[in-house]
Design an enzyme around this catalytic site. Structure first.
Site, PDB file in Angstrom:
ATOM      1  CG  HIS A 175       0.209  -0.079   2.323  1.00  0.00           C
ATOM      2  ND1 HIS A 175      -0.133  -1.434   3.031  1.00  0.00           N
ATOM      3  CD2 HIS A 175       0.411   1.300   3.251  1.00  0.00           C
ATOM      4  CE1 HIS A 175       0.478  -0.704   4.822  1.00  0.00           C
ATOM      5  NE2 HIS A 175       0.909   0.703   3.989  1.00  0.00           N
TER       6      HIS A 175
HETATM    7  P1  TYD Z   1      -1.999  -2.752   8.175  1.00  0.00           P
HETATM    8  O1  TYD Z   1      -1.633  -1.447   8.194  1.00  0.00           O
HETATM    9  O2  TYD Z   1      -2.404  -2.978   6.785  1.00  0.00           O
HETATM   10  O3  TYD Z   1      -0.294  -3.308   8.340  1.00  0.00           O
HETATM   11  P2  TYD Z   1       0.913  -4.520   7.409  1.00  0.00           P
HETATM   12  O4  TYD Z   1       0.594  -3.573   5.785  1.00  0.00           O
HETATM   13  O5  TYD Z   1       2.031  -4.182   7.619  1.00  0.00           O
HETATM   14  O6  TYD Z   1       0.472  -5.229   6.711  1.00  0.00           O
HETATM   15  O7  TYD Z   1      -2.477  -3.081   8.920  1.00  0.00           O
HETATM   16  C1  TYD Z   1      -2.460  -4.259  10.395  1.00  0.00           C
HETATM   17  C2  TYD Z   1      -4.186  -4.822  11.277  1.00  0.00           C
HETATM   18  O8  TYD Z   1      -3.801  -3.389  12.273  1.00  0.00           O
HETATM   19  C3  TYD Z   1      -5.009  -3.696  10.644  1.00  0.00           C
HETATM   20  O9  TYD Z   1      -6.698  -4.284  10.771  1.00  0.00           O
HETATM   21  C4  TYD Z   1      -4.908  -2.326  10.908  1.00  0.00           C
HETATM   22  C5  TYD Z   1      -4.421  -2.372  12.514  1.00  0.00           C
HETATM   23  N1  TYD Z   1      -3.462  -1.323  12.464  1.00  0.00           N
HETATM   24  C6  TYD Z   1      -4.113  -0.523  13.456  1.00  0.00           C
HETATM   25  O10 TYD Z   1      -4.795  -0.730  14.489  1.00  0.00           O
HETATM   26  N2  TYD Z   1      -2.880   0.729  14.017  1.00  0.00           N
HETATM   27  C7  TYD Z   1      -2.792   0.921  13.377  1.00  0.00           C
HETATM   28  O11 TYD Z   1      -1.228   1.393  13.995  1.00  0.00           O
HETATM   29  C8  TYD Z   1      -1.517  -0.084  12.454  1.00  0.00           C
HETATM   30  C9  TYD Z   1      -0.480   0.852  11.204  1.00  0.00           C
HETATM   31  C10 TYD Z   1      -2.500  -0.858  12.089  1.00  0.00           C
END
Ligand code: TYD
Length: 145
Positions: free
Chosen positions: A49
């Site tokens: 992303h």
């Molecule tokens: P995501 O940003 O999709 O992580 P990655 O791209 O590394 O897989 O986030 C994973 C999960 O964590 C998603 O359910 C959103 C949650 N999240 C939060 O609640 N707070 C945050 O600050 C972040 C970065 C993610």
């Protein structure tokens, strides 16, 4: 693309090491959120992303991870494997994270609270938006702004 690495000053001696992260000193933004990623399986790819506005600083405080960064004009791999190395993740950079070591703990400092609406999760949409913002920046540069 331009990769911005930050060498973090290490305090310590043979007895152990310490690194301090300080807003507007060695972290070039207001720190509004800190999160960390750990326990990621070796075959998992994360990220995929970009963020419309968010600025982040990533530090592998333990272990290693590979980033693929893409600003729309080209992609580059960066390996983070040293707790004294920071990697700046600017706005409108597509990122993918992989090759996490079993022990990897990746800490990320961010200048905004968590906001799902700031994410672009579709690569074609990212390319559309980034080419639009490059066009706006080029126009501003031409007009001397
Ligand atoms: P995501 O940003 O999709 O992580 P990655 O791209 O590394 O897989 O986030 C994973 C999960 O964590 C998603 O359910 C959103 C949650 N999240 C939060 O609640 N707070 C945050 O600050 C972040 C970065 C993610």
């Amino acid at each position: 693309m331009e990769i911005e690495r930050i060498q973090l000053q290490t305090h310590g001696d043979h007895g152990g090491m310490l690194i301090a992260l300080e807003e507007d000193r060695n972290v070039p933004f207001v720190i509004r959120r800190v999160y960390y990623i750990f326990g990621t399986k070796n075959d998992v790819h994360r990220g995929r992303h970009a963020h419309r506005h968010l600025h982040q600083l990533a530090v592998a405080v333990r272990g290693s991870v590979t980033f693929l960064l893409d600003d729309g004009s080209g992609a580059e791999e960066v390996v983070l494997d040293d707790p004294s190395h920071g990697l700046m993740l600017g706005r409108m950079v597509w990122r993918e994270l992989y090759d996490f070591s079993d022990d990897c703990v990746l800490m990320v400092l961010a200048d905004q609270l968590y906001d799902p609406s700031d994410y672009i999760t579709d690569y074609a949409e990212f390319l559309r938006e980034v080419s639009g913002s490059m066009y706006v920046e080029d126009m501003a540069a031409c007009q001397g702004h």
